[in-house]
Design an enzyme around this catalytic site. Structure first.
Site, mmCIF file in Angstrom:
data_model
loop_
_atom_site.group_PDB
_atom_site.id
_atom_site.type_symbol
_atom_site.label_atom_id
_atom_site.label_comp_id
_atom_site.label_asym_id
_atom_site.label_seq_id
_atom_site.Cartn_x
_atom_site.Cartn_y
_atom_site.Cartn_z
ATOM 1 C CE LYS A 49 -3.635 -2.324 2.622
ATOM 2 N NZ LYS A 49 -4.286 -2.434 3.956
ATOM 3 C CG PHE A 90 14.715 -6.517 7.210
ATOM 4 C CD1 PHE A 90 15.276 -7.776 7.348
ATOM 5 C CD2 PHE A 90 14.802 -5.635 8.281
ATOM 6 C CE1 PHE A 90 15.892 -8.163 8.537
ATOM 7 C CE2 PHE A 90 15.408 -6.006 9.472
ATOM 8 C CZ PHE A 90 15.948 -7.277 9.602
ATOM 9 C CG ASP A 95 6.090 -11.728 10.393
ATOM 10 O OD1 ASP A 95 6.318 -11.976 11.594
ATOM 11 O OD2 ASP A 95 4.940 -11.602 9.944
ATOM 12 C CG ASP A 99 4.190 -15.447 11.618
ATOM 13 O OD1 ASP A 99 4.740 -15.782 12.687
ATOM 14 O OD2 ASP A 99 3.717 -14.308 11.418
ATOM 15 N NE ARG A 104 3.607 -10.685 4.096
ATOM 16 C CZ ARG A 104 3.191 -10.337 5.330
ATOM 17 N NH1 ARG A 104 2.320 -9.351 5.472
ATOM 18 N NH2 ARG A 104 3.628 -10.992 6.396
ATOM 19 C CG ASP A 166 3.416 -11.610 17.725
ATOM 20 O OD1 ASP A 166 2.493 -12.149 18.369
ATOM 21 O OD2 ASP A 166 3.322 -11.336 16.511
ATOM 22 C CE LYS A 192 4.817 -8.721 14.258
ATOM 23 N NZ LYS A 192 4.092 -10.004 14.319
ATOM 24 C CG PHE A 232 -3.073 1.120 12.223
ATOM 25 C CD1 PHE A 232 -3.799 1.592 11.149
ATOM 26 C CD2 PHE A 232 -2.194 0.055 12.017
ATOM 27 C CE1 PHE A 232 -3.659 1.022 9.888
ATOM 28 C CE2 PHE A 232 -2.045 -0.515 10.763
ATOM 29 C CZ PHE A 232 -2.784 -0.027 9.701
ATOM 30 C CG ASP A 236 -4.951 -4.512 11.035
ATOM 31 O OD1 ASP A 236 -5.622 -3.848 10.220
ATOM 32 O OD2 ASP A 236 -4.006 -5.245 10.712
ATOM 33 C CG ASP A 237 -5.543 -7.161 16.933
ATOM 34 O OD1 ASP A 237 -4.881 -7.385 15.899
ATOM 35 O OD2 ASP A 237 -5.019 -7.069 18.061
#
Length: 350
Positions: A49, A90, A95, A99, A104, A166, A192, A232, A236-237
């Site tokens: 974005k 990066f 990540d 995960d 992505r 996390d 994070k 923010f 998102d959550d």
């Protein structure tokens, strides 16, 4: 925020790609390895974005004023903006490996491409290293060069600390809700996400505009932008659970992925206060499972606990606090920067 077109920003990107690839022959890199690195950059840096990168440009435009936003200032703002996008790349390449992410930005995660695999770890290191090559080429003679390096290193360090907490709090293959807490979630979000996504672009702009690292404007920005960044991520959550997938562009999977999200820590807090063993057991039996029916049971529990109302009350409270902070800013241009960030984020739906 501001008038810089996204396309203009995108069009500048190939110049920076050539900057970093152009010096590789002096490091005895073969043409094949250079072309491979071109693919690493093109695949992972471009295509997002670009809100973080454009924030540097638009903040600079506000601070210097349209009449002083010269082509040279714009060029430097573009370089700094793209450096934040490079930093994001990066983080995301690394990540996704940690995960075990499948996709992505609508394409396979970089490490899942043929012939990449765990080489992606080194690719992520190189993506970070390229930022410092760009800084050396374009900013070494600037009075803010050392402050810029320290700013980037500090925000990177904070992000990596947040990622560590996390990962050890919510591993996908070891579900233990006792690790989750409101305090743990707040730490993860602050370190994070908030520092590199909200504070870093604005602090870079301050340095470009001639502010010194010890000037109070940096602390003032941190005190506004970190809570905004936390809000923010909490948004998102919330949207992961309650947003319309057609509208937000993705299907939320925080519950199935055992995420230490704001929703679950609020649910755990409410259950702890009520002492309901039955509700706690529902969470224990269904959270973090790759099963849509179990996820639906967790969402039903959220409805029973009225977590949506807790969120809406939080949103009103944080919105008022942030607007109060903006109203107290004495520098009208800084107030304009803060308001632009606020307007972009407050009560967004995707």
């Amino acid at each position: 925020m501001g008038a810089t077109s996204k396309q203009e920003f995108i069009d500048f990107f190939p110049t920076l790609v050539e900057d970093v690839l152009g010096e590789l022959p002096s490091y005895d890199c073969s043409p094949e390895s250079i072309e491979r690195l071109r693919k690493v950059i093109d695949y992972n840096v471009a295509g997002g974005k670009m809100n973080r990168g454009l924030s540097v440009v638009d903040t600079t435009r506000i601070l210097v004023g349209e009449e002083n936003f010269t082509p040279e200032i714009k060029r430097k703002a573009f370089i700094l903006g793209w450096s934040v996008e490079w930093l994001q790349a990066f983080f995301l390449v690394a990540d996704d490996i940690m995960d075990a992410s499948i996709t992505r930005r609508g394409q396979p995660a970089w490490y899942r491409n043929e012939g990449v695999g765990l080489i992606a770890i080194n690719d992520s290191f190189l993506l970070e290293a390229f930022i410092y090559r760009l800084f050396k080429k374009h900013f070494k003679q600037e009075p803010f060069y050392v402050d810029l390096l320290e700013l980037l290193q500090d925000c990177t360090y904070r992000t990596e600390l947040g990622q560590m907490i996390d990962l050890i709090t919510a591993p996908e293959d070891d579900i233990n809700l006792d690790r989750f807490s409101i305090e743990k979630h707040a730490y993860i979000v602050k370190y994070k996400t908030a520092y590199y996504s909200f504070y870093l672009p604005v602090a870079m702009s301050f340095l470009l505009c001639g502010y010194k690292a010890e000037d109070p404007i940096f602390k003032q920005a941190e005190e506004f932008l970190i809570p905004l960044g936390e809000y923010f991520q909490i948004q998102d959550d919330y949207l992961d659970c309650y947003g319309d997938p057609e509208h937000i562009g993705k299907i939320g999977t925080d519950i199935e992925d055992n995420k230490c999200s704001w929703m679950v820590v609020q649910a755990l807090d409410a259950i702890a206060r009520s002492g309901s063993k039955e509700q706690r057991q529902i969470l224990e039996d269904n959270y973090g499972r790759k099963d849509q029916e179990k996820a639906a049971k967790v969402k039903a529990l959220y409805r029973d606990l009225n977590i949506e109302s807790v969120y809406l009350e939080y949103e009103e409270r944080v919105g008022k606090n942030l607007l109060d902070q903006i109203s107290e800013v004495k520098d009208p241009k800084l107030g304009q920067v803060f308001k632009a960030f606020f307007d972009k984020i407050y009560k967004r739906s995707k």
